[in-house]
Design an enzyme around this catalytic site. Structure first.
Site, PDB file in Angstrom:
ATOM      1  N   CYS A 156     -19.818  26.457 -16.272  1.00 42.00           N
ATOM      2  CA  CYS A 156     -20.395  25.285 -16.909  1.00 42.00           C
ATOM      3  C   CYS A 156     -19.837  25.270 -18.330  1.00 42.00           C
ATOM      4  O   CYS A 156     -20.040  26.217 -19.085  1.00 42.00           O
ATOM      5  CB  CYS A 156     -21.907  25.443 -16.904  1.00 42.00           C
ATOM      6  SG  CYS A 156     -22.769  24.173 -17.801  1.00 42.00           S
ATOM      7  N   GLU A 185     -20.481  27.067 -26.180  1.00 38.63           N
ATOM      8  CA  GLU A 185     -20.908  27.997 -25.127  1.00 38.63           C
ATOM      9  C   GLU A 185     -20.375  27.603 -23.771  1.00 38.63           C
ATOM     10  O   GLU A 185     -20.160  26.425 -23.500  1.00 38.63           O
ATOM     11  CB  GLU A 185     -22.433  27.934 -24.997  1.00 38.63           C
ATOM     12  CG  GLU A 185     -23.161  28.466 -26.154  1.00 38.63           C
ATOM     13  CD  GLU A 185     -24.653  28.256 -25.987  1.00 38.63           C
ATOM     14  OE1 GLU A 185     -25.152  28.343 -24.853  1.00 38.63           O
ATOM     15  OE2 GLU A 185     -25.298  27.987 -27.001  1.00 38.63           O
ATOM     16  N   CYS A 203     -33.668  19.042 -24.580  1.00 38.76           N
ATOM     17  CA  CYS A 203     -32.407  19.787 -24.564  1.00 38.76           C
ATOM     18  C   CYS A 203     -32.127  20.456 -25.901  1.00 38.76           C
ATOM     19  O   CYS A 203     -32.138  19.815 -26.950  1.00 38.76           O
ATOM     20  CB  CYS A 203     -31.269  18.836 -24.198  1.00 38.76           C
ATOM     21  SG  CYS A 203     -29.677  19.649 -24.127  1.00 38.76           S
ATOM     22  N   ASN A 237     -35.929  25.150 -18.031  1.00 38.34           N
ATOM     23  CA  ASN A 237     -35.791  26.447 -18.662  1.00 38.34           C
ATOM     24  C   ASN A 237     -36.423  26.326 -20.055  1.00 38.34           C
ATOM     25  O   ASN A 237     -35.857  25.682 -20.930  1.00 38.34           O
ATOM     26  CB  ASN A 237     -34.285  26.740 -18.753  1.00 38.34           C
ATOM     27  CG  ASN A 237     -33.997  28.195 -18.944  1.00 38.34           C
ATOM     28  OD1 ASN A 237     -34.825  28.944 -19.451  1.00 38.34           O
ATOM     29  ND2 ASN A 237     -32.818  28.602 -18.544  1.00 38.34           N
ATOM     30  N   GLY A 282     -22.810  18.894 -25.081  1.00 39.44           N
ATOM     31  CA  GLY A 282     -22.053  17.664 -25.302  1.00 39.44           C
ATOM     32  C   GLY A 282     -22.206  16.652 -24.188  1.00 39.44           C
ATOM     33  O   GLY A 282     -22.705  16.951 -23.116  1.00 39.44           O
ATOM     34  N   CYS A 289     -31.484  14.012 -26.093  1.00 43.71           N
ATOM     35  CA  CYS A 289     -32.500  14.231 -25.052  1.00 43.71           C
ATOM     36  C   CYS A 289     -33.534  15.216 -25.590  1.00 43.71           C
ATOM     37  O   CYS A 289     -33.176  16.269 -26.119  1.00 43.71           O
ATOM     38  CB  CYS A 289     -31.862  14.773 -23.769  1.00 43.71           C
ATOM     39  SG  CYS A 289     -30.646  13.653 -23.070  1.00 43.71           S
ATOM     40  N   CYS A 321     -28.730  25.152 -21.772  1.00 45.82           N
ATOM     41  CA  CYS A 321     -27.871  24.501 -22.735  1.00 45.82           C
ATOM     42  C   CYS A 321     -28.167  24.794 -24.199  1.00 45.82           C
ATOM     43  O   CYS A 321     -29.254  24.494 -24.681  1.00 45.82           O
ATOM     44  CB  CYS A 321     -28.120  23.020 -22.542  1.00 45.82           C
ATOM     45  SG  CYS A 321     -26.726  22.151 -22.053  1.00 45.82           S
ATOM     46  N   SER A 341     -27.472  12.636 -15.102  1.00 46.42           N
ATOM     47  CA  SER A 341     -28.755  13.198 -15.533  1.00 46.42           C
ATOM     48  C   SER A 341     -29.758  12.060 -15.576  1.00 46.42           C
ATOM     49  O   SER A 341     -29.784  11.285 -16.523  1.00 46.42           O
ATOM     50  CB  SER A 341     -28.607  13.839 -16.917  1.00 46.42           C
ATOM     51  OG  SER A 341     -27.817  15.000 -16.819  1.00 46.42           O
ATOM     52  N   LEU A 342     -30.560  11.955 -14.528  1.00 43.66           N
ATOM     53  CA  LEU A 342     -31.478  10.815 -14.420  1.00 43.66           C
ATOM     54  C   LEU A 342     -32.839  11.162 -15.046  1.00 43.66           C
ATOM     55  O   LEU A 342     -33.316  10.477 -15.935  1.00 43.66           O
ATOM     56  CB  LEU A 342     -31.625  10.423 -12.945  1.00 43.66           C
ATOM     57  CG  LEU A 342     -32.295   9.081 -12.677  1.00 43.66           C
ATOM     58  CD1 LEU A 342     -31.484   7.932 -13.258  1.00 43.66           C
ATOM     59  CD2 LEU A 342     -32.523   8.875 -11.180  1.00 43.66           C
ATOM     60  N   HIS A 343     -33.452  12.212 -14.544  1.00 40.80           N
ATOM     61  CA  HIS A 343     -34.652  12.813 -15.133  1.00 40.80           C
ATOM     62  C   HIS A 343     -35.911  11.955 -15.157  1.00 40.80           C
ATOM     63  O   HIS A 343     -36.935  12.387 -15.693  1.00 40.80           O
ATOM     64  CB  HIS A 343     -34.389  13.308 -16.565  1.00 40.80           C
ATOM     65  CG  HIS A 343     -33.229  14.240 -16.695  1.00 40.80           C
ATOM     66  ND1 HIS A 343     -32.929  15.198 -15.748  1.00 40.80           N
ATOM     67  CD2 HIS A 343     -32.272  14.368 -17.651  1.00 40.80           C
ATOM     68  CE1 HIS A 343     -31.852  15.862 -16.126  1.00 40.80           C
ATOM     69  NE2 HIS A 343     -31.421  15.382 -17.262  1.00 40.80           N
TER      70      HIS A 343
END
Ligand code: SAH
Length: 341
Positions: A102, A89, A116, A287, A156, A113, A330, A211-213
């Site tokens: 993107c 995608e 995700c 999301n 990915g 994750c 994603c 991507s810390l999160h």
């Protein structure tokens, strides 16, 4: 046979030299592929027949195919089928500063994750550079406009496919071709330290996003298994070194998950660990996706989190939400497609 879209300009120069031809053939081929956008070698009318025949022996002009587009006002979501039947995608976002896409770097992802959708499908394989390049060409072809910004933030983990991703960057960055400036390209990683170290040496002006999160290992371990391998302290140490060495500002992405990493004390701790760093934090409202139970942080808490960071002098933004309507998070479109199959 190899796709010619896998080749950087320098590699084409060497190729033509190796077959006893002049270097400028590489310029001509790049123009045919990336400016005039031909689909067949035979259309390259300023290149002699014997060289065309040789090109056909050594390379293919290989496309990926467009399976489906979901369109909204500011965002288009593309589902592509690769030549081996796998799906990937890309998402086009129309900003006031230009068209940003993107793109995906792998089929599936091994990082796992928890929040995700893409990570629910384990990595099937890495994408070749040409399959990443093609995402741009196909979308430009669809909208009849230029793409100005690229983020490698789709399906990915780009640093788990380091060589192909960097080759892709070189190809789209080339002025004789698509010519997207390095500063308009961003690579996002979940924090693979060896990749970041290599990137530090060879990235030039390409932007890095992490991507810390989470502000600590305890929370990060719960949502990002990779943090068991690369601890947050080590990650931040490497990032500081990257900033020192490259003089580039780093973006930290922070997805806000209700009751998991969005409490006031998380913002305070995040402010502390990032203090004095040349960075900015991009807060991402989650999301929600039907297969995963995490919930989106309520708006008032998103604002509170933002305010706490602001007060600590951290540059912080809240990501504009585009994708809700078209399943732009994603992996969601591909997940749906798989359901249909
Ligand atoms: N592996 C790379 C790039 C892919 S993920 C990385 O981890 O950075 C790119 C971004 O999409 C991540 O920051 C991730 O947090 C975000 N993302 C994934 N699922 C999401 C969702 N459901 N809602 C909002 N953002 C999401």
């Amino acid at each position: 046979m190899e796709s010619i879209y896998n080749k950087s300009f320098d590699e084409l120069v060497s190729y033509f030299e190796s077959i006893g031809q002049k270097k400028f053939k590489a310029t001509q081929v790049f123009e045919w592929l990336y400016i005039k956008r031909v689909k067949f070698f035979d259309e390259m009318s300023n290149i002699k027949k014997d060289i065309i025949d040789r090109l056909k022996e050594d390379y293919v002009i290989e496309d990926i195919s467009l399976e489906k587009v979901e369109r909204d006002i500011e965002v288009n979501k593309y589902l592509f089928t690769l030549n081996d039947g796998n799906h990937i995608e890309s998402v086009l976002m129309r900003h006031d500063y230009g068209n940003s896409i993107c793109i995906s770097s792998q089929v599936g992802c091994n990082m796992g994750c928890r929040f995700c959708e893409s990570g629910r499908l384990k990595k099937v394989r890495d994408l070749d550079a040409y399959e990443i390049v093609q995402q741009i060409l196909m979308i430009e072809d669809d909208i009849k406009e230029r793409i100005t910004h690229v983020v490698v933030m789709g399906i990915g983990e780009p640093f788990d496919n380091y060589d192909n991703v960097m080759r892709f960057v070189k190809i789209i960055n080339e002025n004789k071709g698509i010519g997207i400036g390095s500063r308009h390209i961003t690579i996002s990683t979940c924090g693979l330290i060896p990749g970041i170290k290599k990137f530090m040496e060879e990235s030039g002006q390409v932007n890095l996003a992490i991507s810390l999160h989470a502000p600590n290992d305890e929370i990060r371990n719960k949502i990002m298994p990779i943090s068991k391998v690369y601890k947050i302290d080590d990650l931040l140490r490497v990032i500081r070194e990257y900033i020192d060495r490259t003089n580039r500002r780093v973006t930290f992405e922070y997805i806000l998950l209700d009751g998991v990493n969005d409490m006031d004390e998380c913002a305070v701790e995040l402010g502390k660990i990032l203090k004095g760093m040349n960075c900015y934090v991009n807060l991402i409202p989650y999301n929600e996706t039907e297969n995963i139970s995490f919930k989106r942080t309520k708006n008032h808490q998103i604002m509170k989190f933002y305010d706490i960071l602001k007060k600590k002098n951290i540059n912080v933004t809240i990501r504009k939400e585009f994708g809700g309507k078209v399943d732009a998070a994603c992996g969601q479109l591909r997940a749906k497609k798989k359901g249909e199959l």
